[in-house]
Design an enzyme around this catalytic site. Structure first.
Site, PDB file in Angstrom:
ATOM      1  CE  LYS A 189       8.364  -2.483   1.192  1.00  0.00           C
ATOM      2  NZ  LYS A 189       8.052  -3.388   2.322  1.00  0.00           N
TER       3      LYS A 189
HETATM    4  O1  G3P Z   1       7.825  -7.421   2.784  1.00  0.00           O
HETATM    5  C1  G3P Z   1       6.669  -8.020   2.234  1.00  0.00           C
HETATM    6  C2  G3P Z   1       6.106  -9.015   3.185  1.00  0.00           C
HETATM    7  O2  G3P Z   1       5.776  -8.396   4.410  1.00  0.00           O
HETATM    8  C3  G3P Z   1       4.903  -9.724   2.619  1.00  0.00           C
HETATM    9  O3  G3P Z   1       4.905 -11.009   3.190  1.00  0.00           O
HETATM   10  O4  G3P Z   1       3.992 -13.207   3.799  1.00  0.00           O
HETATM   11  O5  G3P Z   1       2.449 -11.200   3.574  1.00  0.00           O
HETATM   12  O6  G3P Z   1       3.498 -12.234   1.542  1.00  0.00           O
HETATM   13  P1  G3P Z   1       3.638 -11.953   3.031  1.00  0.00           P
END
Ligand code: G3P
Length: 217
Positions: free
Chosen positions: A83
């Site tokens: 990644k």
């Molecule tokens: O895969 C990306 C994810 O973990 C981010 O999620 O809710 O922190 O925007 P969030």
């Protein structure tokens, strides 16, 4: 649509695996920190638990470090996906890994141009962050739709991995918009099957069946 679990918590992955709902796993430095686990050990553990792709994110912001770290991560297991952030260095590292046949997931995508660059760099996946765009009053799902149109216009193989998914509705809308994958917290995956009318209808079926006094076994 493939469902990926967005977590580094082994018990959650095991729970979802038992239901047969996990096609892959995505992690990032924040999720690794939350898990409290040793990064390389937990990635090896996850890769041994599921057959699908497991995204493991580099920590270096510079090309040379990304390449060195990505090589280490890719060597942990056959199903590791390296990644990388969609930065100039990340795109250069993406091309390096693509030329070596190592799968990549280009993350922190917030514009169609970033996704276009990721596809041109040979990314396996690109991760547009729906929820974080919604958080600032932009339309995260419009980004998914625009990327889908652009990738289809030019027959790019890069798969759209809808990320920052916060709700069951996000999953429905991302599927309608043509995302190839949705990665989401365990709580969201488990919510997908829930509906009060299903519960109510099942309760009625069970009560009516009980009243028959019959047994299937
Ligand atoms: O895969 C990306 C994810 O973990 C981010 O999620 O809710 O922190 O925007 P969030």
């Amino acid at each position: 649509m493939q469902f990926f679990a967005d977590t580094a918590v082994l018990t959650e992955i095991d729970q979802l695996n038992k239901i047969g709902l996990v096609d892959g796993v995505t992690t990032n430095p924040t999720l690794i920190a939350k898990s409290g686990a040793d990064f390389k050990e937990v990635i090896k553990d996850i890769c041994s638990m599921i057959r699908g792709p497991v995204s493991a994110e580099v920590a270096s912001p510079a090309y040379e470090g990304m390449v060195a770290e990505g090589e280490v991560l890719a060597a942990l297991a056959h199903n590791v996906v390296v990644k990388l952030p969609i930065t100039v260095d990340g795109l250069r590292a993406c091309r390096y890994f693509a030329d070596k046949g190592i799968k990549t997931n280009l993350t922190l995508c917030f514009t169609a141009n970033q996704a276009l660059l990721a596809a041109k760099a040979g990314a396996t996946y690109v991760s547009p962050f729906i929820g974080r765009l919604d958080d600032i009053n932009l339309d995260g799902m419009e980004l998914i739709r625009n990327i889908r149109t652009i990738f289809d216009n030019y027959s790019f193989d890069t798969r759209i991995l809808a990320a920052s998914v916060r709700s069951a509705n996000h999953v429905t809308e991302a599927a309608l918009a043509g995302a190839d994958v949705a990665t989401m917290p365990t709580s969201v995956i488990l919510k997908l099957a829930e509906h009060p009318l299903t519960d109510k209808g099942l309760a009625t079926f069970l009560a009516d069946w009980k009243a028959t006094g019959q047994s299937i076994l």
